[in-house]
Scaffold this active site. Structure first.
Site, PDB file in Angstrom:
ATOM      1  N   GLY A  78      32.803  59.231  39.126  1.00 59.50           N
ATOM      2  CA  GLY A  78      34.030  58.320  38.537  1.00 59.50           C
ATOM      3  C   GLY A  78      35.392  58.484  39.053  1.00 59.50           C
TER       4      GLY A  78
ATOM      5  N   GLY B 272      32.441  47.909  41.726  1.00 57.46           N
ATOM      6  CA  GLY B 272      32.471  49.391  41.824  1.00 57.46           C
ATOM      7  C   GLY B 272      31.121  49.671  41.851  1.00 57.46           C
TER       8      GLY B 272
ATOM      9  CG  ASP C 164      31.915  51.768  37.963  1.00 59.96           C
ATOM     10  OD1 ASP C 164      32.140  51.209  38.922  1.00 59.96           O
ATOM     11  OD2 ASP C 164      32.529  52.229  37.578  1.00 59.96           O
ATOM     12  NE  ARG C 165      33.363  46.470  36.660  1.00 62.59           N
ATOM     13  CZ  ARG C 165      34.515  45.443  36.416  1.00 62.59           C
ATOM     14  NH1 ARG C 165      35.190  45.583  37.683  1.00 62.59           N
ATOM     15  NH2 ARG C 165      34.187  44.602  36.106  1.00 62.59           N
TER      16      ARG C 165
END
Length: 261
Positions: free
Chosen positions: A8, A108, A110-111
């Protein structure tokens, strides 16, 4: 076991995953300048403290929103674990979900990973709220397609900006107010109220607007370190999944390789 690496903007998480179960996890500040050798010294000590060794790592998958950090993590995997890492969203690990937005290449990692994990666990239409460096709201259809969302400043970013711009304001810890009153009687209590209840209002207001725009209720899944802090004073969350991104990495690895671990 699978070594899942979630990079992150603020923190980097290493997790050992065995058949979908997280056996251990470690967190370190994200620093693209950190070398593979530095990662190795730190990580191998932590593996030993948990009763594991390098030989227990059978595969590596990396998901990152910090491109500059990727190279040294690839070197770590190749040099110290003798594994070619799977990179989330690249090569054989292209996203297995539809990115139904105007700029899918800019979603992204992470999304996308959160969407994969949440769709696998919860039926129907979903809203994922992730409390990270940014606070993001993501909408996932019942078919598993990512259909868009919202990016807002994270609570720590907002607090840092406030303190940096106002010379007389003290640096405070993020915490729930001691009472439900929204009228503070000291500078510190007023700051806590403004940050905390301001974010609760933002969460509730944006979640309500999303559902109103779609014309239906969604299952709201919260993730990120501060999700439990806000859960105390709002009923907007249907579930809290602290390890949603790691779960997404594990699922993506299974989808990509179908290899037993």
């Amino acid at each position: 076991m699978l070594l899942a690496v979630d990079v992150g903007n603020t923190n980097l998480v290493f997790a050992l995953v065995d058949k979908g179960e997280i056996k251990a996890r470690w967190r370190i500040a994200t620093d693209p300048r950190r070398t593979a050798d530095q990662y190795s010294v730190w990580l191998h000590q932590l593996l030993e403290l948990e009763g594991f060794g390098r030989g227990d790592v059978e595969a590596v998958i990396i998901g990152t929103v910090v491109p500059r950090a990727l190279h040294n993590l690839e070197v770590l995997s190749e040099k110290y674990f003798h594994k070619t890492p799977v990179i989330a969203g690249q090569g054989a690990a292209q996203w297995p979900l539809q990115l139904d937005v105007d700029e899918p290449q800019n979603v992204g990692a992470d999304r996308a990973l959160n969407a994969i994990a949440a769709h696998a666990k919860y039926p129907g239409d979903l809203m994922i709220i992730d409390f990270g460096t940014a606070t993001t709201f993501d909408v996932v259809s019942s078919s598993g397609a990512y259909t868009g969302g919202i990016i807002a400043p994270g609570i720590n970013l907002s607090l840092d900006a406030l303190v940096s711009a106002a010379a007389k304001l003290p640096r405070i810890a993020i915490e729930a107010p001691e009472s439900n009153s929204v009228i503070g009687r000291t500078t510190e209590s007023q700051m806590i109220i403004g940050i905390y209840w301001g974010y609760v209002a933002m969460i509730e207001g944006l979640a309500e607007r999303i559902e109103r725009e779609l014309g239906r209720s969604l299952t709201v899944v919260a993730t990120g370190g501060l999700a439990t802090l806000f859960d105390k004073h709002t009923d907007v969350f249907d579930a809290i999944e602290p390890d949603l991104t790691i779960q997404g990495l594990s699922l993506l690895y299974d989808m990509t390789t179908r290899a037993p671990r």
